[in-house]
Write an enzyme that holds these catalytic residues in place. Structure first.
Site, PDB file in Angstrom:
ATOM      1  N   ASP A  34     -11.171  46.632  27.908  1.00 37.06           N
ATOM      2  CA  ASP A  34     -12.163  46.134  28.872  1.00 37.06           C
ATOM      3  C   ASP A  34     -13.495  45.839  28.158  1.00 37.06           C
ATOM      4  O   ASP A  34     -14.437  45.338  28.757  1.00 37.06           O
ATOM      5  CB  ASP A  34     -12.338  47.091  30.063  1.00 37.06           C
ATOM      6  CG  ASP A  34     -12.808  48.475  29.663  1.00 37.06           C
ATOM      7  OD1 ASP A  34     -12.973  48.728  28.447  1.00 37.06           O
ATOM      8  OD2 ASP A  34     -13.021  49.313  30.563  1.00 37.06           O
ATOM      9  N   GLU A  87     -12.382  58.593  21.160  1.00 35.68           N
ATOM     10  CA  GLU A  87     -13.519  57.729  20.796  1.00 35.68           C
ATOM     11  C   GLU A  87     -14.816  58.541  20.644  1.00 35.68           C
ATOM     12  O   GLU A  87     -15.102  59.441  21.430  1.00 35.68           O
ATOM     13  CB  GLU A  87     -13.743  56.655  21.886  1.00 35.68           C
ATOM     14  CG  GLU A  87     -14.994  55.811  21.594  1.00 35.68           C
ATOM     15  CD  GLU A  87     -15.098  54.516  22.390  1.00 35.68           C
ATOM     16  OE1 GLU A  87     -14.258  54.247  23.258  1.00 35.68           O
ATOM     17  OE2 GLU A  87     -16.074  53.781  22.120  1.00 35.68           O
TER      18      GLU A  87
HETATM   19  O1  KIV Z   1     -12.197  48.479  25.607  1.00 34.38           O
HETATM   20  C1  KIV Z   1     -11.970  48.750  24.424  1.00 34.38           C
HETATM   21  O2  KIV Z   1     -11.976  47.889  23.534  1.00 34.38           O
HETATM   22  C2  KIV Z   1     -11.691  50.157  24.102  1.00 34.38           C
HETATM   23  C3  KIV Z   1     -11.798  50.541  22.665  1.00 34.38           C
HETATM   24  C4  KIV Z   1     -13.228  50.757  22.337  1.00 34.38           C
HETATM   25  C5  KIV Z   1     -10.961  51.699  22.349  1.00 34.38           C
HETATM   26  O3  KIV Z   1     -11.457  50.940  24.958  1.00 34.38           O
END
Ligand code: KIV
Length: 270
Positions: free
Chosen positions: A51, A188
């Site tokens: 997202d 993360e």
């Molecule tokens: O939305 C995204 O790209 C993510 C990554 C930061 C893991 O959730």
């Protein structure tokens, strides 16, 4: 013209990556369209339709306004481009508020896209959601640590796992999510020590972003890693090329040649 030989030839599944824990680091990048998905396919084991596209491609402040329709549309594009990578769909904010809502939305993901797993942000409080999805045959990646969908409620992005209490909490979260059926844990924005404790605790693979070199795999947002998103560079991002600079230089050259009536020359005309 040289034909590029992909590193990976066979379709990667969630079982393929599960078997890589402790054997070989798993590579994952984000993609949001067919063109880049095709470029990444055959090189990385996994593609995340994150997202994050709401920020890097829609130009929004955070990820919170991404919708199911938008994520489905981009995942269909990625599916058109990537035939080998294991594709993960990022469940947008508000799409997994209860087990029933999550099941309806994740069922739509399996019906309308080729994604092999869905990703949900949250710790132990999301265990019931993970269990419902897993019990209904949907593979789940549980995202813990810094959770971008919490940016407004928490008032910013905060690195986690800075003390023993928080490390313990993260490990317990990961264990509960794994017990609920999570097939993978994405960690993360945590101190390496915390990411290591989580990786050692669970049997499923862990994927890190801003979590040090201790997880079973790594993920980066493609526009960050290739230098297209210039507004801001978090410490954990390494730029593998300077995409924005290259595009700008190419564009300047094009404008110069058109203005000087040098393009198109005879070689580029019928
Ligand atoms: O939305 C995204 O790209 C993510 C990554 C930061 C893991 O959730």
């Amino acid at each position: 013209m040289s034909i590029h030989t992909p590193r990976i030839e066979k379709k990667v599944t969630m079982s393929t990556v599960a078997a890589m824990k402790g054997v070989e680091p798993i590579t994952m990048v984000t993609a949001y369209d067919a063109l880049f998905a095709q470029l990444f396919d055959g090189e990385v084991e996994m593609i995340l339709v994150g997202d994050s596209l709401n920020m890097s491609f829609l130009g929004k402040e955070d990820t919170l306004s991404a919708t199911m329709d938008q994520m489905i549309y981009h995942t269909q594009a990625v599916c058109n481009g990537a035939k080998r990578a294991c594709i993960v769909f990022d469940m947008p904010f508000g799409s997994y508020t209860t087990p029933q809502v999550a099941l309806e939305n994740a069922t739509r993901v399996y019906r309308e896209t080729c994604a092999q797993a869905v990703k949900v942000e949250g710790g132990r409080e999301k265990a019931d959601i993970v269990r419902t999805l897993a019990d209904n045959g949907i593979a789940v990646v549980a995202h813990i640590g810094l959770m971008p969908q919490h940016v407004r409620s928490e008032g910013g992005y905060r690195v986690r796992g800075k003390d023993e209490t928080d490390i313990k909490r993260l490990v317990e979260d990961a264990l509960e999510l794994e017990a609920a059926g999570a097939a993978m844990v994405l960690v993360e924005g945590v101190k390496s020590e915390a990411a290591k404790a989580v990786t050692d605790a669970v049997k499923v693979p862990t994927i890190g972003i801003g979590a040090g070199n201790v997880t079973d795999g790594q993920v980066l947002v493609w526009s960050d890693m290739f230098g297209f998103f210039e507004a801001f560079k978090p410490k954990f991002v390494k730029r593998y090329c300077n995409g924005a600079k290259e595009v700008r230089e190419g564009l300047e050259q094009y404008v110069k040649e058109v203005k000087a009536r040098q393009f198109p020359d005879e070689a580029h005309a019928y």
